[in-house]
Motif scaffolding. Structure first.
Motif: not given
Ligand code: GTQ
Length: 368
Positions: A205, A215-219, A211, A259, A257, A201, A222-223
């Motif tokens: 990241w 990349s995909k991250w929607s939580k 980046r 993102i 984060n 991770m 922070s990834p």
């Protein structure tokens, strides 16, 4: 608590009113004016006491727990920091919890998940690791690692490592105050090997200015689960070469984060700040609760009028709305302060306020 000010409660007790209050109590009710001045203070009234926990005082006691309890029996072998004003909720300051966790080489603690968000800042030892949702991270001194709410996580120290001590930070008191805390032990006690490369991770990241294209991250957190010390210190040093810094905080950078550019987790934010040689900051105060660990160097902080001298690995807290200023005692070496806080909650709820201590003793609002 009566106050002789227009708009504030100022009702004197009479036999008739006392009888009336007793009647209301029978029905689980009360007259607001008997409590109004207490529950609506003019400004935040922190119950937390500015406190310094010296590593020199605590370390031997933390190590003693190694002989006294096993992680199997204790769940986690942790000595927690108990603010004298917040013992009822086991908080180090405000609604934040903190503790020092210790593990031998070769030990592993059971995997678990909870609604509280958590972080660790590594203090000493080699070979420590944390596994978060199947992502294993190796941890060295001054590395910062996230275990966000709801994630499965477990900690251990490799057989070839040495005894490790790290600081835990969680929002347990907050989540309990919100009556929303769940806890679960992993059905298999340890997470299975997920096949993710070690430190993936951070490798994915943690690259400056870049980046992954796909990349995909929607939580909501922070990834980038681990922030290593070397790039953190390098970033502070570079930024220091490009700015005068803040008069209140010196060179202050947030862990973010990648993102969103926002806080690392939904309820806990974190930062690292550098006080340059001889630097002394101006005093200010703001809402939010803050726990600091001295990552490097030595100096002092004046918190609510009390002076605390600190050195590497000492921990101290700044309660909400307490005046505070920091100083680096060395004329040649910089000092770095790691900090975690409840700013995402304070800001998210529109409760952030900040004031600078005026030059002539007056107060000056600088953000509201
Ligand atoms: O390792 O998640 O110090 O759940 C206190 C509660 C650490 C942890 C603590 C916890 C943890």
């Amino acid at each position: 608590m009566r106050e002789d000010t227009i708009g504030r409660a100022n009702v004197e007790d009479t036999p008739e009113l006392k009888a009336y209050y007793q009647d209301l109590e029978k029905f689980e009710a009360g007259a607001l004016w008997t409590v109004a001045n207490k529950i609506e203070p003019w400004q935040p009234q922190s119950a937390s006491v500015p406190t310094l926990w010296r590593y020199n005082d605590l370390r031997a006691h933390v190590l003693r727990s190694l002989e006294l309890v096993s992680p199997e029996k204790a769940g986690r072998r942790v000595i927690y920091l108990n603010n004298p004003g917040r013992r009822d909720v086991s908080a180090a300051v405000g609604w934040l919890y903190s503790g020092l966790q210790v593990m031998h080489a070769g030990e592993v603690a059971s995997a678990h998940a909870h609604s509280a968000s958590a972080l660790r800042f590594i203090m000493e030892g080699t070979g420590a690791y944390t596994v978060v949702d199947g992502h294993k991270m190796t941890l060295g001194a001054r590395d910062f690692v996230l275990t966000p709410n709801g994630t499965w996580h477990e900690h251990g120290v490799d057989a070839g490592g040495s005894t490790c001590i790290w600081q835990d930070g969680l929002d347990i008191p907050l989540v309990n105050a919100l009556e929303a805390n769940f806890f679960a032990v992993h059905p298999k006690i340890q997470q299975e090997d997920s096949g993710h490369p070690v430190d993936d991770m951070t490798k994915t990241w943690g690259n400056p200015g870049l980046r992954p294209a796909d990349s995909k991250w929607s939580k909501g957190y922070s990834p980038m689960f681990k922030y290593e010390w070397e790039p953190t210190y390098e970033s502070l040093s570079k930024y220091a070469a490009a700015t005068d810094g803040s008069p209140f905080d010196g060179i202050l950078m947030n862990y973010v984060n990648p993102i969103t550019g926002g806080h690392v987790m939904q309820t806990i934010g974190a930062s690292m700040q550098m006080l340059r040689p001889g630097e002394r900051t101006k005093s200010h105060r703001h809402t939010g609760s803050y726990i600091y660990q001295v990552a490097k160097g030595s100096g002092y902080s004046i918190i609510a009028g009390k002076r605390f001298e600190w050195q590497e690995r000492d921990i101290f807290c700044v309660p909400s709305w307490a005046w505070h200023e920091h100083g680096n005692a060395s004329a040649s070496e910089d000092a770095c302060l790691f900090c975690f806080n409840d700013l995402p909650v304070i800001e998210g709820l529109g409760l952030y306020r900040e004031e600078a201590y005026g030059d002539n003793g007056g107060y000056q609002a600088i953000a509201a």
